[in-house]
Scaffold this motif. Structure first.
Motif, mmCIF file in Angstrom:
data_model
loop_
_atom_site.group_PDB
_atom_site.id
_atom_site.type_symbol
_atom_site.label_atom_id
_atom_site.label_comp_id
_atom_site.label_asym_id
_atom_site.label_seq_id
_atom_site.Cartn_x
_atom_site.Cartn_y
_atom_site.Cartn_z
ATOM 1 N N ASP A 1 12.514 -14.639 8.126
ATOM 2 C CA ASP A 1 11.874 -13.756 7.152
ATOM 3 C C ASP A 1 11.529 -14.516 5.876
ATOM 4 O O ASP A 1 12.016 -15.621 5.632
ATOM 5 C CB ASP A 1 12.803 -12.580 6.802
ATOM 6 C CG ASP A 1 13.071 -11.679 7.998
ATOM 7 O OD1 ASP A 1 12.216 -11.615 8.889
ATOM 8 O OD2 ASP A 1 14.152 -11.054 8.033
ATOM 9 N N LEU A 2 10.716 -13.898 5.030
ATOM 10 C CA LEU A 2 10.367 -14.465 3.732
ATOM 11 C C LEU A 2 11.634 -14.607 2.889
ATOM 12 O O LEU A 2 12.402 -13.648 2.739
ATOM 13 C CB LEU A 2 9.361 -13.554 3.027
ATOM 14 C CG LEU A 2 8.859 -13.983 1.649
ATOM 15 C CD1 LEU A 2 8.010 -15.248 1.759
ATOM 16 C CD2 LEU A 2 8.053 -12.860 1.010
ATOM 17 N N ALA B 1 11.740 -9.276 3.116
ATOM 18 C CA ALA B 1 12.108 -10.432 2.294
ATOM 19 C C ALA B 1 13.598 -10.446 2.013
ATOM 20 O O ALA B 1 14.244 -9.396 1.894
ATOM 21 C CB ALA B 1 11.332 -10.405 0.984
ATOM 22 N N HIS B 2 14.142 -11.658 1.880
ATOM 23 C CA HIS B 2 15.521 -11.878 1.451
ATOM 24 C C HIS B 2 15.501 -12.559 0.082
ATOM 25 O O HIS B 2 14.582 -13.330 -0.219
ATOM 26 C CB HIS B 2 16.274 -12.772 2.443
ATOM 27 C CG HIS B 2 16.607 -12.096 3.729
ATOM 28 N ND1 HIS B 2 17.869 -11.657 4.039
ATOM 29 C CD2 HIS B 2 15.824 -11.774 4.795
ATOM 30 C CE1 HIS B 2 17.866 -11.108 5.241
ATOM 31 N NE2 HIS B 2 16.628 -11.168 5.727
ATOM 32 N N ARG C 1 19.780 -7.596 2.164
ATOM 33 C CA ARG C 1 18.630 -8.420 1.820
ATOM 34 C C ARG C 1 18.847 -9.271 0.566
ATOM 35 O O ARG C 1 18.139 -10.262 0.381
ATOM 36 C CB ARG C 1 17.377 -7.534 1.624
ATOM 37 C CG ARG C 1 16.857 -6.919 2.920
ATOM 38 C CD ARG C 1 16.375 -8.009 3.865
ATOM 39 N NE ARG C 1 15.853 -7.485 5.119
ATOM 40 C CZ ARG C 1 16.554 -7.337 6.223
ATOM 41 N NH1 ARG C 1 17.843 -7.653 6.217
ATOM 42 N NH2 ARG C 1 16.002 -6.888 7.329
ATOM 43 N N VAL C 2 19.770 -8.888 -0.280
ATOM 44 C CA VAL C 2 20.075 -9.663 -1.484
ATOM 45 C C VAL C 2 21.435 -10.313 -1.303
ATOM 46 O O VAL C 2 22.434 -9.633 -1.064
ATOM 47 C CB VAL C 2 20.061 -8.777 -2.742
ATOM 48 C CG1 VAL C 2 20.445 -9.601 -3.975
ATOM 49 C CG2 VAL C 2 18.683 -8.152 -2.934
ATOM 50 N N LEU D 1 16.646 -24.568 -2.219
ATOM 51 C CA LEU D 1 15.199 -24.693 -2.348
ATOM 52 C C LEU D 1 14.552 -25.037 -1.005
ATOM 53 O O LEU D 1 13.474 -24.519 -0.675
ATOM 54 C CB LEU D 1 14.854 -25.757 -3.392
ATOM 55 C CG LEU D 1 15.164 -25.358 -4.833
ATOM 56 C CD1 LEU D 1 15.017 -26.567 -5.762
ATOM 57 C CD2 LEU D 1 14.241 -24.230 -5.291
ATOM 58 N N ALA D 2 15.192 -25.891 -0.231
ATOM 59 C CA ALA D 2 14.643 -26.261 1.082
ATOM 60 C C ALA D 2 14.566 -25.060 2.017
ATOM 61 O O ALA D 2 13.717 -25.014 2.914
ATOM 62 C CB ALA D 2 15.487 -27.368 1.710
ATOM 63 N N ALA D 3 15.443 -24.079 1.797
ATOM 64 C CA ALA D 3 15.449 -22.872 2.629
ATOM 65 C C ALA D 3 14.507 -21.792 2.108
ATOM 66 O O ALA D 3 14.296 -20.778 2.784
ATOM 67 C CB ALA D 3 16.869 -22.309 2.709
#
Length: 398
Positions: free
Chosen positions: A195-196, A227-228, A265-266, A279-281
């Motif tokens: 997911d985003l 989104a997550h 999701r959070v 950041l890479a994820a």
């Protein structure tokens, strides 16, 4: 050289100081005066001599009880620091923050030149004006981490007041996507799927805007986007003298997640030592601060080729070329932030490469170190040309 910090916590300012240490060590003799705690521990791991001073929590908000207490603690720390300066007689005293500068200027009076590294925008009002005046009159050199910070310190005519602007540096070898696993592997490490994925990496405090990031995820869900959000960071600078009740704000964030039914999701990940993995994820980094003095995580994301949606207020507009490294967003409206995220989710790869190339040129440790050495030379020259210190305050002489 004597480096000075008023706090033991490690946040963006302290990480930037440690980057400078790595650029200076080897060719320069360094020591750090700071309270005991995480910063002192990290400095020792770099081989730095640490000289303990009392912790201070002086606030720029005038308060009938907390201000006198803060001034008393500041006086204790300044007296200890003056004893260190008198013993060591360093060529330069580098105060790593505005508050550290308020300690270092009286402590080094008549002994060593002082450079104050201003890393926060001074507040408007009487207290901020008094602090700016004290720094401009008392320091031999002043550095702002952005033009935004310099303006709050010296007004629009800041350059004429001997204020330099020097970008922070990051470890470009650490924030190199080619040295990390692929996105899928990084997400697997964090328990995420395809997911985003959005992230916000910052201390948890109202001005960093984590609530806006959560509302953005809720808005994306209303639009049918799954989104997550990774919330990376913890509350810092706690106590009655801090500007915000950060603990209470953290509780409101958890309540907001529950109210918006975003519990799955959070993800609150706390303080982590691997922002490069986060950041890479991530597909997009969010920087929804209300008044960001610089934006260190923006530079880290640029170096990783990750697009950024950042506030248009303060330092980010000086770092992020709108349309290359990401997009600048005005205000706190979740709909506007969600629009930016949807645009960045399909960001062309060549723009990420351009952002990384820019980060490698502008935010290298070598460039930052060279600029700071020029500031030190200027401060020493100012002293030789007759810059006069204010008289040593009585509360420091005692």
């Amino acid at each position: 050289m004597l480096l000075v910090e008023f706090s033991s916590a490690v946040s963006g300012a302290e990480r930037s100081l440690l980057e400078l240490v790595q650029g200076l060590r080897g060719e320069h003799e360094l020591a750090l005066a700071c309270p005991s705690g995480p910063l002192a521990d990290r400095a020792r791991k770099l081989g730095l001599e640490v000289l303990p001073i009392p912790a201070t929590q002086l606030t720029f908000r005038l308060h009938p009880r907390h201000t006198p207490i803060g001034l008393g603690r500041m006086a204790d720390a300044a007296r200890r620091l003056r004893a260190i300066v008198r013993e060591r007689r360093p060529d330069i005293v580098h105060a790593n923050s505005t508050r550290a500068g308020l300690l270092a200027i009286p402590a080094a009076c008549g002994i060593s030149p002082v450079v104050v590294h201003c890393r926060d925008a001074l507040p408007s009002g009487r207290a901020g004006a008094l602090v700016a005046r004290a720094l401009i009159v008392g320091a031999d050199g002043l550095v702002g981490i952005s033009g935004h910070v310099a303006v709050t310190l010296g007004g629009q005519n800041w350059a004429a007041r001997r204020i330099s602007v020097v970008d922070n540096a990051i470890d470009l070898e650490r924030f190199d996507p080619s040295s990390l696993p692929g996105k899928a592997d990084c997400r697997s490490t964090l328990g995420l799927g395809s997911d985003l994925v959005l992230s916000v990496i910052a201390q948890i405090t109202p001005w960093k805007g984590q609530d806006v990031a959560i509302e953005t995820v809720a808005e994306l869900r209303r639009r049918g986007r799954d989104a997550h959000l990774l919330v990376v960071g913890e509350t810092k600078f706690l106590g009655p003298t801090t500007r915000f009740d950060n603990r209470a704000f953290e509780r409101t964030l958890h309540a907001l997640v529950e109210t918006r039914a975003l519990g799955d999701r959070v993800h609150f990940l706390g303080e982590r030592g691997d922002p490069e993995l986060i950041l890479a994820a991530s597909d997009v980094l969010l920087v929804p601060s209300t008044d960001e003095p610089f934006g260190r995580t923006i530079v880290e994301a640029m170096a990783m080729g990750v697009p950024v949606a950042a506030t248009s207020v303060g330092g980010p507009r000086e770092i992020l070329r709108d349309g290359i490294g990401g997009l600048l967003v005005r205000g706190r409206d979740a709909s506007a932030w969600a629009d930016a995220v949807e645009a960045l989710a399909v960001w062309p790869a060549d723009r990420g490469a351009a952002a990384r190339a820019e980060a490698n040129v502008r935010f290298s440790r070598a460039r930052h170190t060279s600029a700071m050495l020029a500031v030190y030379d200027g401060a020493i020259a100012n002293r030789r040309l007759g810059h006069r210190y204010l008289p040593v305050p009585r509360w420091v002489r005692r």
